[in-house]
Design a protein around this motif. Sequence first.
Motif, mmCIF file in Angstrom:
data_model
loop_
_atom_site.group_PDB
_atom_site.id
_atom_site.type_symbol
_atom_site.label_atom_id
_atom_site.label_comp_id
_atom_site.label_asym_id
_atom_site.label_seq_id
_atom_site.Cartn_x
_atom_site.Cartn_y
_atom_site.Cartn_z
ATOM 1 N N ASP A 200 41.912 39.092 41.553
ATOM 2 C CA ASP A 200 40.696 39.895 41.401
ATOM 3 C C ASP A 200 39.882 39.957 42.682
ATOM 4 O OD1 ASP A 200 38.924 41.388 39.538
ATOM 5 O OD2 ASP A 200 37.521 39.795 40.078
ATOM 6 N N ASN A 201 39.698 38.807 43.334
ATOM 7 C CA ASN A 201 38.900 38.778 44.566
ATOM 8 C C ASN A 201 39.316 37.568 45.392
ATOM 9 O OD1 ASN A 201 36.825 38.568 46.559
ATOM 10 N ND2 ASN A 201 35.477 39.769 45.241
ATOM 11 N N PRO A 202 40.226 37.738 46.340
ATOM 12 C CA PRO A 202 40.729 36.593 47.123
ATOM 13 C C PRO A 202 39.637 35.818 47.853
ATOM 14 C CG PRO A 202 42.098 38.538 47.483
ATOM 15 C CD PRO A 202 40.895 38.999 46.717
ATOM 16 N N GLU A 203 38.672 36.513 48.424
ATOM 17 C CA GLU A 203 37.628 35.827 49.178
ATOM 18 C C GLU A 203 36.748 34.986 48.264
ATOM 19 O OE1 GLU A 203 35.407 38.350 51.728
ATOM 20 O OE2 GLU A 203 37.162 39.159 52.757
ATOM 21 N N ALA A 204 36.339 35.546 47.130
ATOM 22 C CA ALA A 204 35.529 34.784 46.186
ATOM 23 C C ALA A 204 36.313 33.598 45.628
ATOM 24 C CB ALA A 204 35.066 35.686 45.048
ATOM 25 N N ALA A 205 37.614 33.794 45.387
ATOM 26 C CA ALA A 205 38.449 32.703 44.887
ATOM 27 C C ALA A 205 38.505 31.564 45.908
ATOM 28 C CB ALA A 205 39.850 33.212 44.594
ATOM 29 N N THR A 206 38.549 31.902 47.186
ATOM 30 C CA THR A 206 38.560 30.886 48.234
ATOM 31 C C THR A 206 37.265 30.077 48.213
ATOM 32 O OG1 THR A 206 39.984 32.253 49.637
ATOM 33 C CG2 THR A 206 38.769 30.492 50.709
ATOM 34 N N TYR A 207 36.129 30.745 48.047
ATOM 35 C CA TYR A 207 34.842 30.053 47.982
ATOM 36 C C TYR A 207 34.758 29.128 46.768
ATOM 37 C CZ TYR A 207 33.409 33.511 51.450
ATOM 38 O OH TYR A 207 33.322 34.278 52.573
ATOM 39 N N MET A 208 35.512 29.454 45.709
ATOM 40 C CA MET A 208 35.511 28.622 44.498
ATOM 41 C C MET A 208 36.519 27.476 44.581
ATOM 42 S SD MET A 208 33.169 29.838 42.582
ATOM 43 C CE MET A 208 33.531 28.992 41.047
ATOM 44 N N GLY A 209 37.150 27.317 45.735
ATOM 45 C CA GLY A 209 38.068 26.210 45.934
ATOM 46 C C GLY A 209 39.502 26.496 45.550
ATOM 47 N N ILE A 210 39.852 27.758 45.306
ATOM 48 C CA ILE A 210 41.216 28.118 44.945
ATOM 49 C C ILE A 210 42.021 28.400 46.215
ATOM 50 C CG2 ILE A 210 42.658 29.832 43.778
ATOM 51 C CD1 ILE A 210 40.375 30.220 41.788
ATOM 52 N N ASP A 211 43.179 27.805 46.315
ATOM 53 C CA ASP A 211 44.072 28.036 47.450
ATOM 54 C C ASP A 211 44.804 29.371 47.207
ATOM 55 O OD1 ASP A 211 46.015 28.082 49.417
ATOM 56 O OD2 ASP A 211 46.504 25.946 49.233
ATOM 57 N N VAL A 212 44.298 30.421 47.839
ATOM 58 C CA VAL A 212 44.850 31.759 47.612
ATOM 59 C C VAL A 212 46.288 31.847 48.101
ATOM 60 C CG1 VAL A 212 44.627 34.209 48.203
ATOM 61 C CG2 VAL A 212 42.590 32.871 47.649
ATOM 62 N N ASP A 213 46.582 31.217 49.228
ATOM 63 C CA ASP A 213 47.945 31.259 49.750
ATOM 64 C C ASP A 213 48.916 30.616 48.759
ATOM 65 O OD1 ASP A 213 49.817 31.731 52.100
ATOM 66 O OD2 ASP A 213 50.064 29.570 51.826
ATOM 67 N N LYS A 214 48.510 29.496 48.162
ATOM 68 C CA LYS A 214 49.355 28.842 47.160
ATOM 69 C C LYS A 214 49.501 29.710 45.917
ATOM 70 C CE LYS A 214 49.781 24.655 44.357
ATOM 71 N NZ LYS A 214 49.158 23.355 43.999
ATOM 72 N N ALA A 215 48.401 30.361 45.510
ATOM 73 C CA ALA A 215 48.458 31.248 44.342
ATOM 74 C C ALA A 215 49.427 32.394 44.588
ATOM 75 C CB ALA A 215 47.060 31.782 44.028
ATOM 76 N N HIS A 216 49.386 32.954 45.785
ATOM 77 C CA HIS A 216 50.306 34.043 46.117
ATOM 78 C C HIS A 216 51.750 33.545 46.143
ATOM 79 C CE1 HIS A 216 47.186 36.909 48.176
ATOM 80 N NE2 HIS A 216 46.948 36.670 46.904
ATOM 81 N N ARG A 217 51.947 32.343 46.648
ATOM 82 C CA ARG A 217 53.302 31.788 46.710
ATOM 83 C C ARG A 217 53.866 31.581 45.299
ATOM 84 N NH1 ARG A 217 52.225 28.415 50.222
ATOM 85 N NH2 ARG A 217 51.827 26.525 49.008
ATOM 86 N N VAL A 218 53.036 31.059 44.405
ATOM 87 C CA VAL A 218 53.466 30.856 43.019
ATOM 88 C C VAL A 218 53.754 32.204 42.357
ATOM 89 C CG1 VAL A 218 52.729 30.074 40.729
ATOM 90 C CG2 VAL A 218 52.286 28.653 42.740
ATOM 91 N N ALA A 219 52.885 33.192 42.595
ATOM 92 C CA ALA A 219 53.075 34.519 41.995
ATOM 93 C C ALA A 219 54.368 35.151 42.474
ATOM 94 C CB ALA A 219 51.893 35.422 42.333
ATOM 95 N N PHE A 220 54.663 35.026 43.763
ATOM 96 C CA PHE A 220 55.892 35.609 44.291
ATOM 97 C C PHE A 220 57.112 34.892 43.715
ATOM 98 C CE2 PHE A 220 59.185 36.591 47.386
ATOM 99 C CZ PHE A 220 58.966 37.942 47.616
ATOM 100 N N GLY A 221 57.029 33.558 43.610
ATOM 101 C CA GLY A 221 58.135 32.805 43.035
ATOM 102 C C GLY A 221 58.368 33.144 41.577
ATOM 103 N N VAL A 222 57.289 33.211 40.794
ATOM 104 C CA VAL A 222 57.420 33.529 39.368
ATOM 105 C C VAL A 222 57.930 34.949 39.176
ATOM 106 C CG1 VAL A 222 56.142 33.866 37.216
ATOM 107 C CG2 VAL A 222 55.682 31.866 38.634
ATOM 108 N N GLY A 223 57.398 35.896 39.946
ATOM 109 C CA GLY A 223 57.852 37.282 39.841
ATOM 110 C C GLY A 223 59.324 37.422 40.173
ATOM 111 N N THR A 224 59.775 36.693 41.206
ATOM 112 C CA THR A 224 61.191 36.702 41.576
ATOM 113 C C THR A 224 62.049 36.096 40.469
ATOM 114 O OG1 THR A 224 60.620 36.527 43.925
ATOM 115 C CG2 THR A 224 62.867 35.932 43.297
ATOM 116 N N ALA A 225 61.581 34.985 39.892
ATOM 117 C CA ALA A 225 62.338 34.305 38.839
ATOM 118 C C ALA A 225 62.467 35.164 37.590
ATOM 119 C CB ALA A 225 61.656 32.974 38.493
ATOM 120 N N ILE A 226 61.369 35.822 37.193
ATOM 121 C CA ILE A 226 61.384 36.657 35.988
ATOM 122 C C ILE A 226 62.393 37.794 36.140
ATOM 123 C CG2 ILE A 226 60.041 38.284 34.605
ATOM 124 C CD1 ILE A 226 59.278 35.453 34.030
ATOM 125 N N THR A 227 62.370 38.464 37.279
ATOM 126 C CA THR A 227 63.299 39.565 37.506
ATOM 127 C C THR A 227 64.740 39.059 37.592
ATOM 128 O OG1 THR A 227 61.587 40.797 38.683
ATOM 129 C CG2 THR A 227 63.840 41.519 39.008
#
Length: 317
Positions: A200-227
Motif C-alpha cells: 500500500d505504501n512502502p515509505e510509510a511501512a518503513t517508518y512503521m518498522g517493516i522491512d520492505v525489502d524483506k516483504a518484497h523478497r517474500v512476495a516474490f518467493g511466494v508468487g514464484t512458488a504458487i505459479t
Amino acid sequence: MLVHLENFLQALSAGIFIGGLYGLMCVGLGMIFGVMRVINFGQGDLMMVGMYCAYYLFGIVGIGQFFGADLGSILAALAAGPIMYLVGLLLHRLLIRQVTGVKVASLEGEGHYAQLILTLGLALILSNGGLLLFGSTPVSIKTSLSSSAWELGPLFGTNISVFLNKARGVALIIALAVAIGLYLFINRSHVGKSLRAAADNPEAATYMGIDVDKAHRVAFGVGTAITAVAGGLVATYYPFQPYVGLEFVIVMYAGVVLGGLGSIVGAFWGGMIIGLVQQLSTLVLPTQLQNTAIFIVFLLIVFLRPQGLFGVSVTRA
C-alpha cells in the motif's frame, strides 16, 4: 438439441477445471505485482522451471515410485513449490531487488523500464537455458488420472453424460485449496499484513518498522512458488517443453488485469473467466481462435471497467 446441451456442459466443465489452474497461475503473478508493482515477464518461464522440477521429483527422485503414480504426481507438484520459493528468494536477492523497493518506487516510469528489461532478459535466459538443459522433446508426468474420467449422468432424465477428466479435477481441488490458503495467509497472518502494508505504501511501512525489502523478497518467493505448483499440476496432463512459459504468461497477465491489479481474489477469478471463455468459445469458433475469443472478452471488460472486475479506482499517493 440434446447434443448441443451435452457439448455445452462438457465445455463448461472443462472451462471450470482449466480456469481453476489458470486462476492459480494468475494468483502467483498477482501476488508479485500486487506487493512489488513489478511487471514480471519471466513468470511463465519460472512456471516452466517448476514444471520440470515436479517432473524430475516424480521420476528421478522417485516420488512417483514411492507413493504411486497418482498420489506421487500431486506430491511432486506441491513439492515444486518450496523449491521454487527458494529460487524466487535467490533471484530477488541477486537481481530483482536492484530494480525494486522504496527508492525505485519514487522513480515511476524510469523504475519500471529497468524492471521490464530485467524480467524479459530473465525470461530469455530461463527458456533458452532450459532448452540446453532439458532438450526440446515434450514431456509430461504420466498417471492413470490423466487418461481416465468420472462420468456424470445420465442427466435431466435423458441419456446426456458429462465426462470429467480426473487429473484436471484433482488439480482444481488443489488449486482452490492453495488459493484459499494464500488468501488466509495474506489477510490473517502477521507476515501477510506486513506484505499488504508494504504494497500500500512502502515509505510509510518503513517508518512503521517493516522491512520492505524483506516483504518484497517474500512476495516474490511466494508468487514464484504458487505459479510453480500450478505448473506442476498442469504437467500431469499437458505435455510441455522449455518454451511452454510463453503459452501461459499472456494468459496470466490477462487474468490479473481482468480481475483487477493488486487483487488476489480478482486474479483467481480472472483466470477462471479466461478458462471458461477459452473452452466455451470452441462451441462456436475453431480451436485456433480460442485466444482471439479470450482477448475480445478482455478488451470488452477493460473498456467497460478499466480497473478490472475486483479492482478499485484509487489515486495512489
